[in-house]
Design a protein around this motif. Structure first.
Motif, short mmCIF file in Angstrom:
data_model
loop_
_atom_site.label_atom_id
_atom_site.label_comp_id
_atom_site.label_asym_id
_atom_site.label_seq_id
_atom_site.Cartn_x
_atom_site.Cartn_y
_atom_site.Cartn_z
N ARG A 67 28.07 13.25 -1.25
CA ARG A 67 28.41 14.60 0.38
C ARG A 67 26.72 13.83 0.70
O ARG A 67 27.05 13.69 1.82
N ASP A 68 25.89 14.61 -0.05
CA ASP A 68 24.01 14.41 0.23
C ASP A 68 24.01 13.29 0.33
O ASP A 68 23.18 13.30 1.56
N GLN A 69 24.47 12.37 -0.53
CA GLN A 69 23.63 10.96 -0.03
C GLN A 69 24.22 10.63 0.93
O GLN A 69 23.42 10.08 1.84
N LEU A 70 25.73 10.71 1.49
CA LEU A 70 26.34 10.05 2.52
C LEU A 70 25.47 10.96 3.74
O LEU A 70 25.55 10.17 5.18
N GLN A 71 25.29 11.88 3.43
CA GLN A 71 24.66 12.69 4.92
C GLN A 71 23.24 11.91 4.81
O GLN A 71 22.45 11.70 6.84
N ASP A 72 22.28 11.95 4.03
CA ASP A 72 21.21 11.35 3.84
C ASP A 72 20.97 9.34 4.69
O ASP A 72 20.42 9.25 5.37
N LEU A 73 21.77 9.40 4.11
CA LEU A 73 22.67 7.44 5.00
C LEU A 73 23.01 7.46 5.89
O LEU A 73 21.99 6.77 6.75
N GLN A 74 23.18 8.71 6.58
CA GLN A 74 24.29 8.51 7.96
C GLN A 74 22.68 9.17 8.55
O GLN A 74 22.61 8.00 9.73
N GLN A 75 21.98 9.82 8.42
CA GLN A 75 20.66 10.20 9.22
C GLN A 75 19.70 9.16 9.45
O GLN A 75 19.10 8.95 9.88
N LEU A 76 19.90 7.93 8.29
CA LEU A 76 18.91 7.33 7.99
C LEU A 76 19.81 6.24 9.53
O LEU A 76 18.75 5.23 10.11
N LEU A 77 21.21 5.68 9.63
CA LEU A 77 20.79 5.50 10.28
C LEU A 77 21.40 5.42 11.45
O LEU A 77 20.79 3.84 12.40
N GLN A 78 20.53 6.65 11.99
CA GLN A 78 20.77 7.10 13.93
C GLN A 78 18.98 7.00 13.60
O GLN A 78 19.13 6.12 14.85
N VAL A 79 18.38 7.44 12.48
CA VAL A 79 16.94 7.02 12.89
C VAL A 79 16.86 5.07 13.20
O VAL A 79 16.28 5.08 14.05
N LYS A 80 17.29 4.33 11.63
CA LYS A 80 17.03 3.25 12.87
C LYS A 80 17.50 1.87 13.52
O LYS A 80 17.49 1.85 14.48
N ASP A 81 18.68 3.35 14.30
CA ASP A 81 19.25 3.14 15.55
C ASP A 81 18.33 3.38 16.51
O ASP A 81 18.48 2.71 17.69
N ALA A 82 17.96 4.19 16.36
CA ALA A 82 16.72 4.81 17.43
C ALA A 82 15.58 3.58 18.09
O ALA A 82 15.27 3.12 18.38
N GLU A 83 15.32 3.36 16.61
CA GLU A 83 14.10 2.41 16.35
C GLU A 83 14.95 1.33 17.08
O GLU A 83 14.09 0.69 17.77
N ILE A 84 15.43 0.93 16.79
CA ILE A 84 16.19 -0.91 17.44
C ILE A 84 16.39 -0.75 19.30
O ILE A 84 15.98 -1.36 19.47
N GLY A 85 16.71 0.70 19.57
CA GLY A 85 17.03 1.01 20.86
C GLY A 85 15.42 0.81 21.53
O GLY A 85 15.33 0.60 22.55
N LEU A 86 13.85 1.59 20.79
CA LEU A 86 13.08 1.69 21.07
C LEU A 86 12.36 0.40 21.29
O LEU A 86 12.19 -0.36 22.83
N LYS A 87 12.63 -0.95 19.96
CA LYS A 87 12.12 -1.95 20.41
C LYS A 87 12.86 -2.79 21.63
O LYS A 87 12.17 -3.97 21.83
N TYR A 88 14.55 -2.73 21.25
CA TYR A 88 14.72 -4.01 22.64
C TYR A 88 14.17 -2.81 24.06
O TYR A 88 14.13 -3.93 24.49
N HIS A 89 13.91 -1.54 24.52
CA HIS A 89 13.26 -1.32 25.21
C HIS A 89 12.08 -2.19 25.56
O HIS A 89 11.63 -2.47 26.98
#
Length: 136
Positions: A67-89
């Protein structure tokens, strides 16, 4: 007494298999936290009198680690998603900037012949004025 295995060595094979099953029953399950590379935070499942409670403790610890690992992966996914959004803009901002620069370059290229002609006519007028002063 019923003899298991039916052959001269069958009984010993049966006994060996039974002993190995006992070891497997007390061993960690195949998805133990150590095999997953998870840190259990110093928690160790203790063996109780039966192997079932120890396995349940280990399963609970593994479940929490997953569960902890899944939570860490979800947070990493959110960070990567934000990073992709910034690169897009950023990409779109660069494209707009490039469009402005291209239009300025086209204007300079269009004006260059006119400016060169104007400069040439000014030089000619300057030469003509100097020639009149020196010869006139």
């Amino acid at each position: 007494a019923v003899r298991r295995g039916g052959g001269p060595t069958g009984g010993r094979r049966w006994l060996r298999r039974r002993r190995s099953r006992r070891r497997v029953a007390g061993a960690a399950p195949p998805f133990a936290a150590g095999r997953l590379g998870l840190s259990l935070g110093g928690l160790v499942a203790r063996r109780s009198h039966g192997s079932v409670p120890a396995a349940m403790d280990l399963a609970a610890v593994e479940h929490q680690a997953l569960r902890d690992q899944l939570q860490d992966l979800q947070q990493l996914l959110q960070v990567k998603d934000a990073e992709i959004g910034l690169k897009y803009h950023l990409l779109h901002a660069k494209e707009r900037e490039n469009a402005v620069m291209r239009s300025r370059l086209q204007w300079v290229e269009a004006m260059l012949p006119q400016l060169m002609q104007q400069e040439a006519s000014q030089r000619a007028a300057g030469h003509a004025a100097r020639n009149e002063r020196t010869h006139g």
